[in-house]
Design a protein around this motif. Sequence first.
Motif, PDB file in Angstrom:
ATOM      1  N   PRO A 183      -0.768  -3.490  -8.891  1.00  0.00           N
ATOM      2  CA  PRO A 183      -1.179  -4.622 -10.450  1.00  0.00           C
ATOM      3  C   PRO A 183       0.752  -4.915 -10.698  1.00  0.00           C
ATOM      4  CG  PRO A 183      -3.191  -3.854  -9.839  1.00  0.00           C
ATOM      5  CD  PRO A 183      -1.861  -3.124  -8.738  1.00  0.00           C
ATOM      6  N   ASP A 184       1.019  -5.717 -11.526  1.00  0.00           N
ATOM      7  CA  ASP A 184       1.750  -5.312 -12.545  1.00  0.00           C
ATOM      8  C   ASP A 184       1.632  -5.354 -14.201  1.00  0.00           C
ATOM      9  OD1 ASP A 184       4.349  -5.351 -13.703  1.00  0.00           O
ATOM     10  OD2 ASP A 184       4.833  -7.223 -13.311  1.00  0.00           O
ATOM     11  N   THR A 185       1.051  -3.938 -13.813  1.00  0.00           N
ATOM     12  CA  THR A 185       0.336  -3.421 -15.437  1.00  0.00           C
ATOM     13  C   THR A 185       0.802  -2.148 -15.546  1.00  0.00           C
ATOM     14  OG1 THR A 185      -1.679  -2.450 -14.088  1.00  0.00           O
ATOM     15  CG2 THR A 185      -1.635  -4.462 -14.927  1.00  0.00           C
ATOM     16  N   LEU A 186       0.494  -1.409 -16.624  1.00  0.00           N
ATOM     17  CA  LEU A 186       0.931   0.052 -17.129  1.00  0.00           C
ATOM     18  C   LEU A 186      -0.010   0.789 -15.623  1.00  0.00           C
ATOM     19  CD1 LEU A 186       0.505  -0.021 -21.003  1.00  0.00           C
ATOM     20  CD2 LEU A 186       2.895   0.096 -19.029  1.00  0.00           C
ATOM     21  N   VAL A 187      -1.350   0.690 -15.682  1.00  0.00           N
ATOM     22  CA  VAL A 187      -2.088   1.507 -14.889  1.00  0.00           C
ATOM     23  C   VAL A 187      -0.924   1.471 -13.030  1.00  0.00           C
ATOM     24  CG1 VAL A 187      -4.281   1.955 -13.059  1.00  0.00           C
ATOM     25  CG2 VAL A 187      -4.363   1.632 -16.165  1.00  0.00           C
ATOM     26  N   GLY A 188      -0.929   0.042 -12.661  1.00  0.00           N
ATOM     27  CA  GLY A 188      -0.176   0.232 -11.603  1.00  0.00           C
ATOM     28  C   GLY A 188       0.892   0.944 -11.538  1.00  0.00           C
ATOM     29  N   ASP A 189       2.214   0.640 -12.930  1.00  0.00           N
ATOM     30  CA  ASP A 189       3.354   1.383 -12.710  1.00  0.00           C
ATOM     31  C   ASP A 189       3.231   2.952 -12.241  1.00  0.00           C
ATOM     32  OD1 ASP A 189       4.416  -0.675 -13.523  1.00  0.00           O
ATOM     33  OD2 ASP A 189       4.526  -0.474 -15.306  1.00  0.00           O
ATOM     34  N   THR A 190       1.342   3.716 -11.846  1.00  0.00           N
ATOM     35  CA  THR A 190       1.744   4.710 -11.587  1.00  0.00           C
ATOM     36  C   THR A 190       1.461   4.875  -9.935  1.00  0.00           C
ATOM     37  OG1 THR A 190      -0.663   4.768 -11.796  1.00  0.00           O
ATOM     38  CG2 THR A 190       0.553   5.789 -14.040  1.00  0.00           C
ATOM     39  N   MET A 191       1.040   3.603  -9.202  1.00  0.00           N
ATOM     40  CA  MET A 191       0.695   4.120  -8.673  1.00  0.00           C
ATOM     41  C   MET A 191       1.889   4.293  -7.039  1.00  0.00           C
ATOM     42  SD  MET A 191      -2.227   0.651  -8.257  1.00  0.00           S
ATOM     43  CE  MET A 191      -3.748   0.511  -9.015  1.00  0.00           C
ATOM     44  N   PRO A 192       2.947   3.732  -7.486  1.00  0.00           N
ATOM     45  CA  PRO A 192       3.980   4.009  -6.560  1.00  0.00           C
ATOM     46  C   PRO A 192       4.129   5.754  -6.290  1.00  0.00           C
ATOM     47  CG  PRO A 192       4.795   2.577  -7.948  1.00  0.00           C
ATOM     48  CD  PRO A 192       3.173   2.728  -8.429  1.00  0.00           C
ATOM     49  N   ALA A 193       4.609   5.873  -7.154  1.00  0.00           N
ATOM     50  CA  ALA A 193       3.908   7.889  -7.086  1.00  0.00           C
ATOM     51  C   ALA A 193       3.204   8.298  -6.484  1.00  0.00           C
ATOM     52  CB  ALA A 193       4.523   8.629  -8.635  1.00  0.00           C
ATOM     53  N   LEU A 194       1.846   7.688  -7.096  1.00  0.00           N
ATOM     54  CA  LEU A 194       0.324   8.460  -6.302  1.00  0.00           C
ATOM     55  C   LEU A 194       0.573   8.102  -4.390  1.00  0.00           C
ATOM     56  CD1 LEU A 194      -1.630   6.748  -8.263  1.00  0.00           C
ATOM     57  CD2 LEU A 194      -1.133   9.842  -8.260  1.00  0.00           C
ATOM     58  N   VAL A 195       1.324   7.044  -3.870  1.00  0.00           N
ATOM     59  CA  VAL A 195       1.175   6.765  -2.891  1.00  0.00           C
ATOM     60  C   VAL A 195       2.506   7.721  -1.912  1.00  0.00           C
ATOM     61  CG1 VAL A 195       2.096   5.006  -0.953  1.00  0.00           C
ATOM     62  CG2 VAL A 195       0.097   4.598  -3.431  1.00  0.00           C
ATOM     63  N   ASP A 196       4.338   7.747  -2.882  1.00  0.00           N
ATOM     64  CA  ASP A 196       4.836   8.371  -2.855  1.00  0.00           C
ATOM     65  C   ASP A 196       4.817   9.324  -1.594  1.00  0.00           C
ATOM     66  OD1 ASP A 196       5.771   5.889  -2.471  1.00  0.00           O
ATOM     67  OD2 ASP A 196       6.991   5.443  -3.965  1.00  0.00           O
ATOM     68  N   VAL A 197       4.759  10.287  -2.886  1.00  0.00           N
ATOM     69  CA  VAL A 197       4.615  11.854  -2.773  1.00  0.00           C
ATOM     70  C   VAL A 197       4.000  12.128  -1.219  1.00  0.00           C
ATOM     71  CG1 VAL A 197       2.632  14.440  -3.554  1.00  0.00           C
ATOM     72  CG2 VAL A 197       3.910  12.224  -5.143  1.00  0.00           C
ATOM     73  N   SER A 198       3.275  11.255  -0.851  1.00  0.00           N
ATOM     74  CA  SER A 198       2.595  11.914   0.623  1.00  0.00           C
ATOM     75  C   SER A 198       3.502  11.340   1.339  1.00  0.00           C
ATOM     76  CB  SER A 198       1.156  11.254   0.938  1.00  0.00           C
ATOM     77  OG  SER A 198      -0.359  11.832   0.144  1.00  0.00           O
ATOM     78  N   LEU A 199       4.746  10.296   1.183  1.00  0.00           N
ATOM     79  CA  LEU A 199       5.072   9.463   2.644  1.00  0.00           C
ATOM     80  C   LEU A 199       6.123  10.079   2.885  1.00  0.00           C
ATOM     81  CD1 LEU A 199       4.126   5.858   1.467  1.00  0.00           C
ATOM     82  CD2 LEU A 199       3.286   6.621   3.652  1.00  0.00           C
ATOM     83  N   THR A 200       6.697  10.655   1.187  1.00  0.00           N
ATOM     84  CA  THR A 200       7.661  11.360   1.379  1.00  0.00           C
ATOM     85  C   THR A 200       8.136  12.804   1.907  1.00  0.00           C
ATOM     86  OG1 THR A 200       7.949  12.180  -0.664  1.00  0.00           O
ATOM     87  CG2 THR A 200       9.195   9.756   0.000  1.00  0.00           C
ATOM     88  N   GLY A 201       6.763  13.546   2.029  1.00  0.00           N
ATOM     89  CA  GLY A 201       6.762  14.657   1.800  1.00  0.00           C
ATOM     90  C   GLY A 201       6.493  14.736   3.651  1.00  0.00           C
ATOM     91  N   ALA A 202       6.195  13.781   4.629  1.00  0.00           N
ATOM     92  CA  ALA A 202       5.643  13.437   5.685  1.00  0.00           C
ATOM     93  C   ALA A 202       6.925  13.112   6.660  1.00  0.00           C
ATOM     94  CB  ALA A 202       4.700  12.366   6.104  1.00  0.00           C
ATOM     95  N   GLY A 203       7.909  12.843   5.380  1.00  0.00           N
ATOM     96  CA  GLY A 203       9.158  12.000   6.417  1.00  0.00           C
ATOM     97  C   GLY A 203       9.358  11.025   6.604  1.00  0.00           C
ATOM     98  N   ARG A 204       8.625  10.454   5.710  1.00  0.00           N
ATOM     99  CA  ARG A 204       7.943   8.637   5.821  1.00  0.00           C
ATOM    100  C   ARG A 204       9.030   8.028   4.551  1.00  0.00           C
ATOM    101  NH1 ARG A 204       6.238   7.920  10.838  1.00  0.00           N
ATOM    102  NH2 ARG A 204       4.435   8.305  10.949  1.00  0.00           N
ATOM    103  N   PRO A 205       9.938   7.639   4.924  1.00  0.00           N
ATOM    104  CA  PRO A 205      10.368   6.531   3.068  1.00  0.00           C
ATOM    105  C   PRO A 205       9.459   5.855   2.270  1.00  0.00           C
ATOM    106  CG  PRO A 205      10.469   5.084   5.187  1.00  0.00           C
ATOM    107  CD  PRO A 205       9.908   6.597   5.631  1.00  0.00           C
ATOM    108  N   ALA A 206       9.860   5.892   1.019  1.00  0.00           N
ATOM    109  CA  ALA A 206       8.850   5.514   0.302  1.00  0.00           C
ATOM    110  C   ALA A 206       8.801   4.176   0.522  1.00  0.00           C
ATOM    111  CB  ALA A 206       9.548   5.595  -1.075  1.00  0.00           C
ATOM    112  N   ALA A 207       7.181   3.742  -0.391  1.00  0.00           N
ATOM    113  CA  ALA A 207       7.261   2.853  -0.302  1.00  0.00           C
ATOM    114  C   ALA A 207       7.976   1.339  -0.777  1.00  0.00           C
ATOM    115  CB  ALA A 207       5.312   2.691  -0.273  1.00  0.00           C
ATOM    116  N   HIS A 208       7.821   0.658  -0.163  1.00  0.00           N
ATOM    117  CA  HIS A 208       8.459  -0.621  -1.137  1.00  0.00           C
ATOM    118  C   HIS A 208       7.561  -1.484  -2.210  1.00  0.00           C
ATOM    119  CE1 HIS A 208      10.976  -3.829  -1.506  1.00  0.00           C
ATOM    120  NE2 HIS A 208       9.955  -4.992  -1.865  1.00  0.00           N
ATOM    121  N   ASP A 209       7.419  -1.065  -3.411  1.00  0.00           N
ATOM    122  CA  ASP A 209       6.927  -1.700  -4.727  1.00  0.00           C
ATOM    123  C   ASP A 209       6.837  -2.788  -4.911  1.00  0.00           C
ATOM    124  OD1 ASP A 209       4.977  -1.089  -6.800  1.00  0.00           O
ATOM    125  OD2 ASP A 209       6.606  -0.827  -8.213  1.00  0.00           O
ATOM    126  N   ILE A 210       5.684  -3.201  -4.779  1.00  0.00           N
ATOM    127  CA  ILE A 210       6.018  -5.246  -5.290  1.00  0.00           C
ATOM    128  C   ILE A 210       4.473  -5.107  -6.275  1.00  0.00           C
ATOM    129  CG2 ILE A 210       5.172  -7.380  -3.842  1.00  0.00           C
ATOM    130  CD1 ILE A 210       5.674  -6.418  -1.446  1.00  0.00           C
TER     131      ILE A 210
END
Length: 423
Positions: A183-210
């Motif tokens: 969602p394009d909301t304040l709550v939605g703005d927190t989601m990329p960091a929550l996903v990216d911590v695990s992705l980048t920690g596993a050597g994956r690129p950060a998620a493309h945020d839409i």
Amino acid sequence: MTVRRRSSSPGPRGLLVRTAVAGALLVSGCGVLPGTSGGSRDPVTVMTWAPDTTGPETVNMAGMPAMARTYAAWVNDQGGIGGHELRVLTCNEGDTALGASKCARRAVDEDVAAVVGSYSRHGRSFLAPLEAAGIPYIGGYGASPEEFTSYLSYPVNGGQSALVAGNGRQLAGACERVSLVRPDTLVGDTMPALVDVSLTGAGRPAAHDIPAPEGATSYDAQAAEALREADGGCVTAVLGQGTETFFDSLRRLGPEDTAVRISSVLGSVGQPLIDRTGGRNSPFEGAYVTGWYPEPNDARWDEMRRVIRSYAFGDNRIDPEDTGVQTTWIAYTVLRTVVEAMDRPEITAGGVGVALNRGARVDTGGLTPVLRWRFADMVGSAAYSRISNGRVTFQVVRDGRLVTDRKGFVDVSETLVDARLRG
């Protein structure tokens, strides 16, 4: 006066009579479900609220208060909770701030011992009246961020933040690239960091945020971008009720032989939605889904299912595979455990809060880890100061059913803290 307690296995006629009496007392969205006498001990009065609404931008969680009334009928047939009759007030929160405030004020007026197993997206509106009156909020669905900061909130799960963090962990092991539609909301703005911590920690690129608008009737532009950026990897969407609309757009745009894998979290995708969209022929077949609790067919839900069959026959609002219904069941398990441990003739809101704060230990039969709400049990982040259960489950849709993708619970507490620091 001698009080005769009813049999724990009433016949169909007895059940019909009890249901008719309960229905007659439920008026204007709020009512009391009578049960058997608690002897010389005072009744325990609690409230459960949730929106019972229809509309494209509203939420309907009518199964939660219906499950609360069903739980009361069942437990009162066994003599109540520790000898106390359980009285359940229900309120239609209407999915509005005003409705949430009205339900909270009614809870205060009725001097309830707790608000249990409820749903509202309007935490600021309902928590202020409860805090002023010292009323505990036990096992909310986790739909409002304030539930995870209020000192009188006792959540049974880690809310949407834990689901999104867990989704990143689940996808990190399976996807080279990830598109995140949120969602394009304040709550939605927190989601990329929550996903990216695990992705980048596993050597994956950060998620493309839409970012995407809530309540849209089409997500064609976002779906096209997600497919392009995922490049054969995974597309995950966390849009609540809009998730179905997004994946419909994705299905129309994506070629049938596309290798993209889809994903979401419970609350945005669940077994009722999978059933409604075709079961094993559903567009969600093969999707990764992160949840709070065991899969719907897990044997640990058997007692809840038996209670629903016996005490809620014909009530199509109560779906045992709905996450809201499951949350209400767990929340009332907490209430029952705490009241029985208190072993007092009168149960008050203050007494319940003290018992919880002093470390009441709740075993939910494996539906969650053992729950406690001492300071030492909390995640340790200012943003999620009341989360004591930061564990999630990994599921996948196979043959039209949500089944286990990885056994046991996965703890994402550190991910929540790391994401907050990164954000």
